[in-house]
Design an enzyme around this catalytic site. Sequence first.
Site, PDB file in Angstrom:
ATOM      1  N   LYS A 345       0.828  -1.211   0.000  1.00  0.00           N
ATOM      2  CA  LYS A 345       0.000   0.000   0.000  1.00  0.00           C
ATOM      3  C   LYS A 345       0.863   1.262   0.000  1.00  0.00           C
ATOM      4  O   LYS A 345       0.570   2.217  -0.716  1.00  0.00           O
ATOM      5  CB  LYS A 345      -0.939   0.011   1.218  1.00  0.00           C
ATOM      6  CG  LYS A 345      -2.052  -1.006   1.162  1.00  0.00           C
ATOM      7  CD  LYS A 345      -3.110  -0.782   2.223  1.00  0.00           C
ATOM      8  CE  LYS A 345      -2.569  -0.747   3.621  1.00  0.00           C
ATOM      9  NZ  LYS A 345      -1.878  -1.993   4.041  1.00  0.00           N
ATOM     10  N   THR A 347       3.884   1.554  -1.133  1.00  0.00           N
ATOM     11  CA  THR A 347       4.530   1.653  -2.449  1.00  0.00           C
ATOM     12  C   THR A 347       3.557   2.202  -3.484  1.00  0.00           C
ATOM     13  O   THR A 347       3.928   3.044  -4.314  1.00  0.00           O
ATOM     14  CB  THR A 347       5.046   0.262  -2.878  1.00  0.00           C
ATOM     15  OG1 THR A 347       5.719  -0.332  -1.786  1.00  0.00           O
ATOM     16  CG2 THR A 347       5.994   0.361  -4.044  1.00  0.00           C
ATOM     17  N   ARG A 369       2.080   7.515   7.406  1.00  0.00           N
ATOM     18  CA  ARG A 369       2.360   7.389   8.836  1.00  0.00           C
ATOM     19  C   ARG A 369       3.870   7.327   9.077  1.00  0.00           C
ATOM     20  O   ARG A 369       4.619   6.880   8.215  1.00  0.00           O
ATOM     21  CB  ARG A 369       1.722   6.103   9.388  1.00  0.00           C
ATOM     22  CG  ARG A 369       0.222   6.173   9.507  1.00  0.00           C
ATOM     23  CD  ARG A 369      -0.344   4.885  10.078  1.00  0.00           C
ATOM     24  NE  ARG A 369      -0.194   3.765   9.144  1.00  0.00           N
ATOM     25  CZ  ARG A 369      -0.368   2.496   9.487  1.00  0.00           C
ATOM     26  NH1 ARG A 369      -0.661   2.179  10.735  1.00  0.00           N
ATOM     27  NH2 ARG A 369      -0.247   1.538   8.598  1.00  0.00           N
ATOM     28  N   LYS A 380       9.313  -6.408  10.752  1.00  0.00           N
ATOM     29  CA  LYS A 380       8.758  -5.839   9.521  1.00  0.00           C
ATOM     30  C   LYS A 380       9.769  -5.053   8.697  1.00  0.00           C
ATOM     31  O   LYS A 380       9.730  -5.040   7.482  1.00  0.00           O
ATOM     32  CB  LYS A 380       7.580  -4.924   9.885  1.00  0.00           C
ATOM     33  CG  LYS A 380       6.877  -4.336   8.675  1.00  0.00           C
ATOM     34  CD  LYS A 380       5.752  -3.409   9.107  1.00  0.00           C
ATOM     35  CE  LYS A 380       5.097  -2.769   7.895  1.00  0.00           C
ATOM     36  NZ  LYS A 380       4.096  -1.770   8.249  1.00  0.00           N
ATOM     37  N   ALA A 599      -2.755   0.138  13.435  1.00  0.00           N
ATOM     38  CA  ALA A 599      -4.008  -0.029  12.697  1.00  0.00           C
ATOM     39  C   ALA A 599      -4.926  -1.059  13.340  1.00  0.00           C
ATOM     40  O   ALA A 599      -6.132  -0.990  13.186  1.00  0.00           O
ATOM     41  CB  ALA A 599      -3.720  -0.425  11.255  1.00  0.00           C
ATOM     42  N   PHE A 630      -3.441  -1.789   7.002  1.00  0.00           N
ATOM     43  CA  PHE A 630      -3.995  -3.136   6.826  1.00  0.00           C
ATOM     44  C   PHE A 630      -5.119  -3.164   5.780  1.00  0.00           C
ATOM     45  O   PHE A 630      -5.148  -2.350   4.876  1.00  0.00           O
ATOM     46  CB  PHE A 630      -4.446  -3.722   8.162  1.00  0.00           C
ATOM     47  CG  PHE A 630      -3.303  -3.942   9.112  1.00  0.00           C
ATOM     48  CD1 PHE A 630      -2.090  -4.435   8.675  1.00  0.00           C
ATOM     49  CD2 PHE A 630      -3.429  -3.636  10.454  1.00  0.00           C
ATOM     50  CE1 PHE A 630      -1.029  -4.637   9.544  1.00  0.00           C
ATOM     51  CE2 PHE A 630      -2.370  -3.836  11.335  1.00  0.00           C
ATOM     52  CZ  PHE A 630      -1.179  -4.333  10.873  1.00  0.00           C
ATOM     53  N   PHE A 718       4.004  -8.435  -9.627  1.00  0.00           N
ATOM     54  CA  PHE A 718       5.318  -9.021  -9.346  1.00  0.00           C
ATOM     55  C   PHE A 718       5.786  -9.765 -10.603  1.00  0.00           C
ATOM     56  O   PHE A 718       4.969 -10.196 -11.427  1.00  0.00           O
ATOM     57  CB  PHE A 718       5.235  -9.988  -8.164  1.00  0.00           C
ATOM     58  CG  PHE A 718       4.985  -9.293  -6.850  1.00  0.00           C
ATOM     59  CD1 PHE A 718       6.023  -9.087  -5.953  1.00  0.00           C
ATOM     60  CD2 PHE A 718       3.723  -8.836  -6.510  1.00  0.00           C
ATOM     61  CE1 PHE A 718       5.802  -8.438  -4.739  1.00  0.00           C
ATOM     62  CE2 PHE A 718       3.487  -8.182  -5.304  1.00  0.00           C
ATOM     63  CZ  PHE A 718       4.537  -7.987  -4.419  1.00  0.00           C
ATOM     64  N   TRP A 747       6.973  -0.254  -8.581  1.00  0.00           N
ATOM     65  CA  TRP A 747       8.089  -0.761  -7.782  1.00  0.00           C
ATOM     66  C   TRP A 747       9.347  -0.883  -8.648  1.00  0.00           C
ATOM     67  O   TRP A 747      10.442  -0.550  -8.209  1.00  0.00           O
ATOM     68  CB  TRP A 747       7.718  -2.126  -7.173  1.00  0.00           C
ATOM     69  CG  TRP A 747       8.809  -2.694  -6.309  1.00  0.00           C
ATOM     70  CD1 TRP A 747       9.084  -2.373  -5.011  1.00  0.00           C
ATOM     71  CD2 TRP A 747       9.778  -3.685  -6.688  1.00  0.00           C
ATOM     72  NE1 TRP A 747      10.173  -3.097  -4.548  1.00  0.00           N
ATOM     73  CE2 TRP A 747      10.616  -3.911  -5.551  1.00  0.00           C
ATOM     74  CE3 TRP A 747      10.022  -4.407  -7.860  1.00  0.00           C
ATOM     75  CZ2 TRP A 747      11.669  -4.812  -5.573  1.00  0.00           C
ATOM     76  CZ3 TRP A 747      11.083  -5.318  -7.877  1.00  0.00           C
ATOM     77  CH2 TRP A 747      11.891  -5.516  -6.742  1.00  0.00           C
TER      78      TRP A 747
END
Length: 894
Positions: A345, A347, A369, A380, A599, A630, A718, A747
């Site tokens: 999200k 990205t 954020r 993470k 979240a 999320f 991807f 990306w």
Amino acid sequence: KITENAKKSLASLKRENPRLEPTLAIIQAHNDDMIQEINKNLAKEVGLRVIHICLPEGSSKDEIVNEILRLNEDPKVQGLALDLPESLYCSKVLNAVKQEKDVDGLSDVNLGRLVRGDAYECLVPPVACAVMELLEDLGGKMVLVVGAGGAVGAALQCLLQREGAATLSCQWKAPQLQTKLHQADVVVVCSTKPDDVPVSWIKPGTTVISCSPDLLSGKHDYGQQNNHAAEKAVGSLAIAMRMQNMVKNAERWIQSQQHRKWDLHCLKLQPLSPVPSDIEISRAQSPKAVDVLAKEIGLLTDEIEIYGQTKAKVRLSLLERLKDQPDGKYVLVAGITPTPLGEGKSTVTIGLVQALTAHLNINSFACLRQPSQGPTFGVKGGAAGGGYAQVIPMEEFNLHLTGDIHAITAANNLLAAAIDARILHESTQSDKALYNRLVPVVNGVRGFSAIQLARLRRLGINKTDPGTLTEEEISKFVRLDIDPSTITWQRVVDTNDRFLRKITVGQANTEKGFVRQAQFDIAVASEIMAILALTTSLQDMKDRLGKMVVANDKKGEPVTAEDLGVTGALAVLMKDAIKPTLMQTLEGTPVFVHAGPFANIAHGNSSVLADKIALKLVGEEGFVVTEAGFGADIGMEKFFNIKCRASGLVPSVVVLVATVRALKMHGGGPNVTAGAPLKKEYTEENLQLVADGCCNLQKQIQITQLFGVPVVVALNVFKTDSPAEVDLVCKIAKESGAFDAVPCNHWSAGGRGAVKLAQAVEKAANQKNSFKYLYNLELPIVEKIRIIAQKVYGAQDIELSPTAQSQVDRYTRQGFGNLPICMAKTHLSLSHQPERKGVPTGFILPISDVRASIGAGFIYPLVGTMSTMPGLPTRPCFYDIDLDPVTEQVKGLF
């Protein structure tokens, strides 16, 4: 006439801008009170405010320059003028005055514009302007300018020649002075005449204009044949012209305050294949200096506070300046139920704004954020986006930034300390002793502080003299009577530290046996973080901080931060954290990073203030893209029902992020584990798994449609995704009600890879919007929980534990029943069971507890057990993180 015109112009400006109070600062370095008096009188007549800075005679150039630089940075001063001895009018002093504040027009830049003929861009120096006002019909006349130096002389010659005069100039000591004086039809005297130059050298009938700095003091003599009235007039007229220039400056200042089209210079990208690591990509790009970026997007110098080269705080005063500017369009990036790997999200958010601004030339802002240090060093990693769609410098983004989380930690823990200290002191002191310590005698006087007076008013005690309270009133005032078993306020630290999940405090002998069980939460789970994210102003933040309920008293009534007397101190610790932090994307487009509530426990969105400021800066046709944490069932639902209620903002479009691999997981694919290689189901084409998993995407589209906002699906592609899989997802998404569905390659390609998404978002934003909230705030707490569970999660019903029910009853009785709901639930499933993928149905949603963040303004039910303190895994990210002691570069972040 000049003064009257300036007065009318200023009155007109003030009618259109009632708060305008143009202020002219005059730096004076001599003792001539007459000049000061004329400046003051003419300014008053025009309607200007004047500040005289009187420096001692003999002040050095450096002292003058220091005073100029100070006034340059004073936002209350719109104009700056100099009344100095001739010896101080040098290039160093004149060019120190900031261009937009220069009312005397003596800088090199202004003079260049005057010579070039840029009438609008420049200001005519008042003395030169006054001379020209007094002279008429100059065509063909010979004008001699004597004793002029620097800017005034150059400006005069330029203006005289423009009016058709032939001009000569010389100094008083020039050998050919007598000849030139005899030839001249007009003589303009710019400095004091030496005694050895006789007046007889000037031929009879010559017009003499004296603009020497000392003329107002009467220190001049050019003989009876000359017009003394004209000589005297130049000084007063020049000061009137100065006031006229000040009014022009005020007009330009107002125009500079208005929103204007961005002059943004985007940074070029040269994507490599294969795509390098995030940190290599970040370091390969040279970011713009943050003050340059700020200027490009229309921020004023006094609206930013710079932290290093690449980040700056933005002051909230901007909202007042641009309050009449229409907002841009408001885009929310949400997602399907994610895998443990995340679906991109952040990205997508960055790729979308890079596409809008760098490739479609549309003003856009990303609002993200701030990541917690805990996950950065834990499992993470960071949250700056990734690949060629990220915020730079990514190390600064992920580590400390501008210290907001540290400020929250300090404020949170000050309040926690205040609670325990108050319980201890109340338990060990009499009412009288407490009162004497809480309201001490200082310098022989005893008085209540402002926050104590507010507490007295809440208790119904309308007294201001500490000596007049009765024993009963004193007892009510000093006793909070906190019930330790009801304390909900925990200490926090921004580190994943599982052993702080349950602690015992008060074991030292000095605490006299007042031992209790407590815990630490991670800093971003603090209610102060949620307040930072939802507040709309400094005053609103203070009010919210004061309303925070930290416990109940022994009668079951709420005890607040305001009762503890700590509100003002909390606001002081948070005064800088309330300002959003400006950064940039890889392509040089602007980003606000501000607030980072969890979240799953809090509402998982960046700040209202960042969004509001960005919406003003982008302009009516621009876009602000923000992200919800999320899946859409958690972050998006809270964005609409909590954040939009707090802000009053209406979203234009929802971008729903999906990935083929996540859809395969929802279609029955094997479990995905961070760090482990993906199974072949995720790396080889499998159309059936994709089709089965699209049920989750369809459900999230339906959730979005509950709120009446158009949805565009962004399929994060991807390299292992086959074209057939990508086409299938886009087809199903459109058939399920999405306005559009677009494959994205940001990306690997940067903004260029999200251009089609940007075009789809632009079209969707022009659709009819029928935004609505999911529930009415007036409904009972339990009914609001049930609506979310059934309509959003797809539950059959809810089931409250006895603890949850008693808390609901308590909050309703205490008057908190009309707050929105912030569900604390796992993000890994639409249900409360993380292992249930796809679209679970027929389940009963268990509510184990119900808590309240009264300052933030929501009730949060706990679905099952929710950890507010993450733990470190066996191999945390910190194994790979290091610092090069030579280059000081951070290694191994990603």
